[in-house]
Enzyme design. Structure first.
Site, PDB file in Angstrom:
ATOM      1  N   TYR A 147       0.831  -1.220   0.000  1.00  0.00           N
ATOM      2  CA  TYR A 147       0.000   0.000   0.000  1.00  0.00           C
ATOM      3  C   TYR A 147       0.859   1.262   0.000  1.00  0.00           C
ATOM      4  CZ  TYR A 147      -4.095  -2.895   0.196  1.00  0.00           C
ATOM      5  OH  TYR A 147      -5.063  -3.814  -0.140  1.00  0.00           O
ATOM      6  N   ASN A 203     -18.105  -0.001 -19.885  1.00  0.00           N
ATOM      7  CA  ASN A 203     -16.879  -0.719 -19.531  1.00  0.00           C
ATOM      8  C   ASN A 203     -16.075  -0.975 -20.808  1.00  0.00           C
ATOM      9  OD1 ASN A 203     -15.555  -1.859 -17.177  1.00  0.00           O
ATOM     10  ND2 ASN A 203     -15.731  -3.842 -18.171  1.00  0.00           N
ATOM     11  N   ASP A 216      -8.680   5.153  -4.477  1.00  0.00           N
ATOM     12  CA  ASP A 216      -8.033   6.423  -4.821  1.00  0.00           C
ATOM     13  C   ASP A 216      -8.988   7.585  -4.532  1.00  0.00           C
ATOM     14  OD1 ASP A 216      -9.627   7.228  -7.219  1.00  0.00           O
ATOM     15  OD2 ASP A 216      -8.774   5.427  -8.127  1.00  0.00           O
ATOM     16  N   HIS A 247     -14.983   0.338  -0.511  1.00  0.00           N
ATOM     17  CA  HIS A 247     -13.792  -0.453  -0.181  1.00  0.00           C
ATOM     18  C   HIS A 247     -12.722   0.379   0.514  1.00  0.00           C
ATOM     19  CE1 HIS A 247     -14.865  -3.734  -3.399  1.00  0.00           C
ATOM     20  NE2 HIS A 247     -15.589  -3.830  -2.308  1.00  0.00           N
ATOM     21  N   GLU A 293     -14.901  -3.663 -21.835  1.00  0.00           N
ATOM     22  CA  GLU A 293     -15.341  -4.922 -22.454  1.00  0.00           C
ATOM     23  C   GLU A 293     -16.518  -5.445 -21.625  1.00  0.00           C
ATOM     24  OE1 GLU A 293     -11.755  -7.122 -21.951  1.00  0.00           O
ATOM     25  OE2 GLU A 293     -12.057  -7.344 -19.794  1.00  0.00           O
ATOM     26  N   GLN A 344     -15.746   1.540  -5.744  1.00  0.00           N
ATOM     27  CA  GLN A 344     -14.944   0.473  -5.137  1.00  0.00           C
ATOM     28  C   GLN A 344     -13.493   0.928  -5.036  1.00  0.00           C
ATOM     29  OE1 GLN A 344     -16.128  -3.642  -6.945  1.00  0.00           O
ATOM     30  NE2 GLN A 344     -16.740  -2.092  -8.440  1.00  0.00           N
ATOM     31  N   ARG A 364       1.545   1.916  -3.619  1.00  0.00           N
ATOM     32  CA  ARG A 364       0.366   2.429  -4.342  1.00  0.00           C
ATOM     33  C   ARG A 364       0.021   3.846  -3.892  1.00  0.00           C
ATOM     34  NH1 ARG A 364      -4.053  -2.003  -3.762  1.00  0.00           N
ATOM     35  NH2 ARG A 364      -5.261  -0.532  -5.013  1.00  0.00           N
TER      36      ARG A 364
HETATM   37  C1  BJW Z   1     -11.770  -0.259 -18.279  1.00  0.00           C
HETATM   38  C2  BJW Z   1     -10.663   0.472 -18.715  1.00  0.00           C
HETATM   39  C3  BJW Z   1     -10.907   1.750 -19.267  1.00  0.00           C
HETATM   40  C4  BJW Z   1      -9.947  -1.394 -17.962  1.00  0.00           C
HETATM   41  N1  BJW Z   1     -12.180   2.196 -19.340  1.00  0.00           N
HETATM   42  N2  BJW Z   1     -13.025   0.202 -18.375  1.00  0.00           N
HETATM   43  C5  BJW Z   1     -17.927 -16.841  -3.383  1.00  0.00           C
HETATM   44  C6  BJW Z   1     -19.030 -16.362  -4.079  1.00  0.00           C
HETATM   45  C7  BJW Z   1     -19.455 -15.042  -3.913  1.00  0.00           C
HETATM   46  C8  BJW Z   1     -18.796 -14.195  -3.046  1.00  0.00           C
HETATM   47  C9  BJW Z   1     -17.713 -14.672  -2.363  1.00  0.00           C
HETATM   48  C10 BJW Z   1     -17.289 -15.984  -2.525  1.00  0.00           C
HETATM   49  N3  BJW Z   1     -16.195 -16.173  -1.741  1.00  0.00           N
HETATM   50  C11 BJW Z   1     -15.922 -15.012  -1.100  1.00  0.00           C
HETATM   51  C12 BJW Z   1     -16.836 -14.106  -1.466  1.00  0.00           C
HETATM   52  C13 BJW Z   1     -16.895 -12.693  -1.016  1.00  0.00           C
HETATM   53  C14 BJW Z   1     -15.761 -11.869  -1.571  1.00  0.00           C
HETATM   54  C15 BJW Z   1     -15.768 -12.006  -3.096  1.00  0.00           C
HETATM   55  O1  BJW Z   1     -16.506 -11.357  -3.801  1.00  0.00           O
HETATM   56  N4  BJW Z   1     -14.894 -12.843  -3.643  1.00  0.00           N
HETATM   57  C16 BJW Z   1     -14.897 -13.064  -5.096  1.00  0.00           C
HETATM   58  C17 BJW Z   1     -13.469 -13.003  -5.603  1.00  0.00           C
HETATM   59  C18 BJW Z   1     -15.615 -14.341  -5.403  1.00  0.00           C
HETATM   60  N5  BJW Z   1     -16.044 -10.504  -1.184  1.00  0.00           N
HETATM   61  C19 BJW Z   1     -15.653 -10.025  -0.005  1.00  0.00           C
HETATM   62  O2  BJW Z   1     -14.991 -10.660   0.772  1.00  0.00           O
HETATM   63  C20 BJW Z   1     -16.150  -8.629   0.322  1.00  0.00           C
HETATM   64  N6  BJW Z   1     -16.796  -8.631   1.581  1.00  0.00           N
HETATM   65  C21 BJW Z   1     -17.934  -9.322   1.782  1.00  0.00           C
HETATM   66  O3  BJW Z   1     -18.462  -9.999   0.908  1.00  0.00           O
HETATM   67  O4  BJW Z   1     -18.488  -9.168   3.029  1.00  0.00           O
HETATM   68  C22 BJW Z   1     -19.691  -9.892   3.328  1.00  0.00           C
HETATM   69  C23 BJW Z   1     -20.935  -9.216   2.821  1.00  0.00           C
HETATM   70  C24 BJW Z   1     -21.996  -9.968   2.368  1.00  0.00           C
HETATM   71  C25 BJW Z   1     -23.161  -9.344   1.908  1.00  0.00           C
HETATM   72  C26 BJW Z   1     -23.248  -7.982   1.890  1.00  0.00           C
HETATM   73  C27 BJW Z   1     -22.207  -7.243   2.347  1.00  0.00           C
HETATM   74  C28 BJW Z   1     -21.044  -7.870   2.782  1.00  0.00           C
HETATM   75  C29 BJW Z   1     -14.968  -7.665   0.396  1.00  0.00           C
HETATM   76  C30 BJW Z   1     -14.343  -7.460  -0.928  1.00  0.00           C
HETATM   77  C31 BJW Z   1     -13.106  -6.568  -0.776  1.00  0.00           C
HETATM   78  C32 BJW Z   1     -12.432  -6.319  -2.114  1.00  0.00           C
HETATM   79  N7  BJW Z   1     -11.197  -5.659  -1.884  1.00  0.00           N
HETATM   80  C33 BJW Z   1     -10.409  -5.242  -3.036  1.00  0.00           C
HETATM   81  C34 BJW Z   1      -9.104  -4.654  -2.488  1.00  0.00           C
HETATM   82  C35 BJW Z   1      -9.426  -3.298  -1.832  1.00  0.00           C
HETATM   83  C36 BJW Z   1      -8.228  -2.534  -1.483  1.00  0.00           C
HETATM   84  C37 BJW Z   1      -7.246  -2.368  -2.622  1.00  0.00           C
HETATM   85  O5  BJW Z   1      -7.526  -1.647  -3.593  1.00  0.00           O
HETATM   86  O6  BJW Z   1      -6.175  -2.942  -2.474  1.00  0.00           O
HETATM   87  O7  BJW Z   1     -11.134  -4.285  -3.798  1.00  0.00           O
HETATM   88  S1  BJW Z   1     -10.095  -6.544  -4.221  1.00  0.00           S
HETATM   89  C38 BJW Z   1     -10.217  -5.508  -5.625  1.00  0.00           C
HETATM   90  O8  BJW Z   1     -11.347  -5.933  -6.435  1.00  0.00           O
HETATM   91  C39 BJW Z   1     -10.555  -4.116  -5.103  1.00  0.00           C
HETATM   92  C40 BJW Z   1     -11.574  -3.661  -6.088  1.00  0.00           C
HETATM   93  O9  BJW Z   1     -12.349  -2.612  -5.550  1.00  0.00           O
HETATM   94  C41 BJW Z   1     -12.355  -4.914  -6.385  1.00  0.00           C
HETATM   95  C42 BJW Z   1     -13.119  -4.882  -7.679  1.00  0.00           C
HETATM   96  O10 BJW Z   1     -12.264  -4.769  -8.770  1.00  0.00           O
HETATM   97  P1  BJW Z   1     -12.687  -3.899 -10.020  1.00  0.00           P
HETATM   98  O11 BJW Z   1     -12.773  -2.483  -9.644  1.00  0.00           O
HETATM   99  O12 BJW Z   1     -13.871  -4.496 -10.662  1.00  0.00           O
HETATM  100  O13 BJW Z   1     -11.380  -4.049 -10.941  1.00  0.00           O
HETATM  101  P2  BJW Z   1     -11.030  -5.197 -12.025  1.00  0.00           P
HETATM  102  O14 BJW Z   1      -9.598  -5.104 -12.309  1.00  0.00           O
HETATM  103  O15 BJW Z   1     -11.566  -6.506 -11.611  1.00  0.00           O
HETATM  104  O16 BJW Z   1     -11.871  -4.759 -13.319  1.00  0.00           O
HETATM  105  C43 BJW Z   1     -11.549  -3.581 -14.040  1.00  0.00           C
HETATM  106  C44 BJW Z   1     -12.500  -3.467 -15.223  1.00  0.00           C
HETATM  107  O17 BJW Z   1     -12.234  -2.235 -15.877  1.00  0.00           O
HETATM  108  C45 BJW Z   1     -12.305  -4.576 -16.271  1.00  0.00           C
HETATM  109  O18 BJW Z   1     -13.573  -5.106 -16.654  1.00  0.00           O
HETATM  110  C46 BJW Z   1     -11.650  -3.857 -17.456  1.00  0.00           C
HETATM  111  O19 BJW Z   1     -12.066  -4.358 -18.713  1.00  0.00           O
HETATM  112  C47 BJW Z   1     -12.164  -2.458 -17.266  1.00  0.00           C
HETATM  113  N8  BJW Z   1     -11.291  -1.410 -17.825  1.00  0.00           N
HETATM  114  N9  BJW Z   1      -9.545  -0.248 -18.506  1.00  0.00           N
HETATM  115  C48 BJW Z   1     -13.197   1.412 -18.897  1.00  0.00           C
HETATM  116  N10 BJW Z   1      -9.908   2.536 -19.716  1.00  0.00           N
END
Ligand code: BJW
Length: 238
Positions: free
Chosen positions: A55, A204, A95, A110, A206, A92, A58
C-alpha cells in the site's frame, strides 16, 4: 423526470486512463501479487511489513503528479452538479480521483488509501506518508496499531445499508469500469433491477461478468464512454 435518482458504481477501470492499475486485466495488480499475500486480514496478521509495502507503493503512485482525474471522473462530477435529482456515486476504488474531480455525494465502499485506521481507538485519520509497524495513530498516539483503511477479502464493505437503500430507490443504475468479479458490488445491478423501475447501464472497456444483466451496454474506454453518456442523459434523459 427532474427528481429521478441515479446511483453510479465505479471500479478500477475508470482510473486506468489516469495511470492507476486495475486488478484483473492482464497487466493488473493481481497478475503481479497474490491476493492472499496482501489483501486479506490474515495476510496483514502474518506479514504486516509486506502489506504496508504494497500500500505504501500504491499511495506514493497515487500522490505522484502524473496521476490526475480524467475525463470520466470530470463527467460524473458534472452530472452530480447539473442533474436536478439525487446522484449517489459508490466507488470500489480507494483512490481519491472522484473527490479531486469535484464529486461530493460519494461512498468509498472499499475504503480509502489516503486514510489510516487505528486498531486500538478505531479512528480513521488522513494519511499521506509511508506507514510502518512503528507509525503513531494521529488520534490516540498509540504506536504500531495502524493499518490502511481499506476493505480486504472477508471484511464487510462500508455503508452497505445506505447503498442498498439507494439501489432500491433509484431510477437509473450505471456501472463503470468494473469486472463484476467481486461481491457485494457485483450484485448491485440485480438489486437495482429488483424494484422493476430502474434502467441499468454498463459502461466498460469490455463486457463484464454480469454484462447480460444490464439493459444498455456501451463498451469502450471510460474517458470516451462516460462523457458521452453523461452528455446524453443531461440533454435527453435515458
Ligand atoms: C476499463 C478500462 C478503461 C480497464 N475504461 N473500463 C464466493 C461467491 C461469492 C462471493 C464470495 C465468494 N467467496 C468469497 C466471497 C466474497 C468476496 C468475493 O466477492 N470474492 C470473489 C473473488 C468471489 N467478497 C468479499 O470478501 C467482500 N466482503 C464481503 O463480501 O463481506 C460480506 C458481505 C456480504 C453481503 C453484503 C455485504 C457484505 C470484500 C471485498 C473486498 C475487495 N477488496 C479489493 C481490495 C481493496 C483494497 C485495494 O484496492 O487494495 O477491492 S479486491 C479488488 O477488487 C478491489 C476492487 O475494488 C475490487 C473490484 O475490482 P474492479 O474495480 O472491478 O477491478 P477489475 O480489475 O476486476 O476490473 C476492471 C475493469 O475495468 C475490467 O472489466 C476492465 O475491462 C475495465 N477497464 N480499462 C473502462 N480505460
Amino acid at each position: 423526470m427532474e427528481s429521478r435518482r441515479i446511483v453510479i458504481l465505479t471500479g478500477a477501470g475508470i482510473s486506468k486512463e489516469s495511470g492507476l492499475d486495475t486488478f484483473r486485466d492482464p497487466d493488473g495488480l493481481w497478475a503481479r501479487v497474490r491476493i492472499e499475500d496482501v489483501a486479506t486480514p490474515e495476510a496483514f496478521a502474518r506479514d504486516p511489513d509486506r502489506v504496508h509495502a504494497f500500500y505504501n507503493h500504491r499511495r506514493a503512485g497515487l500522490l505522484s503528479e502524473d496521476v490526475q482525474p480524467n475525463a470520466a471522473h470530470a463527467a460524473l462530477a458534472r452530472l452530480e452538479a447539473e442533474w436536478p435529482g439525487e446522484v449517489l456515486l459508490v466507488t470500489q476504488n480507494i483512490d481519491d480521483l472522484h473527490e479531486r474531480a469535484g464529486s461530493k455525494n460519494l461512498i468509498h465502499m472499499h475504503g480509502e488509501l489516503l486514510k489510516a485506521r487505528c486498531l486500538v481507538c478505531g479512528a480513521a485519520s488522513p494519511w499521506r506518508e509511508d506507514m510502518t509497524g512503528d507509525s503513531l495513530c494521529p488520534a490516540c498516539g498509540v504506536e504500531g496499531a495502524l493499518r490502511v483503511n481499506v476493505v480486504w477479502f472477508g471484511e464487510m464493505p462500508f455503508e452497505m445499508d445506505r447503498i442498498y437503500e439507494a439501489l432500491a430507490a433509484c431510477d437509473l443504475f450505471i456501472s463503470i469500469g468494473t469486472s463484476g468479479n467481486v461481491y457485494p458490488a457485483a450484485g448491485f445491478v440485480a438489486e437495482a433491477r429488483a424494484s422493476g423501475r430502474a434502467h441499468t447501464v454498463e459502461l466498460n472497456l469490455e463486457p463484464s461478468e454480469g454484462s447480460s444483466l444490464f439493459a444498455e451496454r456501451h463498451h469502450g474506454p471510460a474517458g470516451v464512454e462516460v462523457p458521452a453518456y453523461v452528455d446524453k442523459i443531461l440533454k435527453n434523459g435515458w
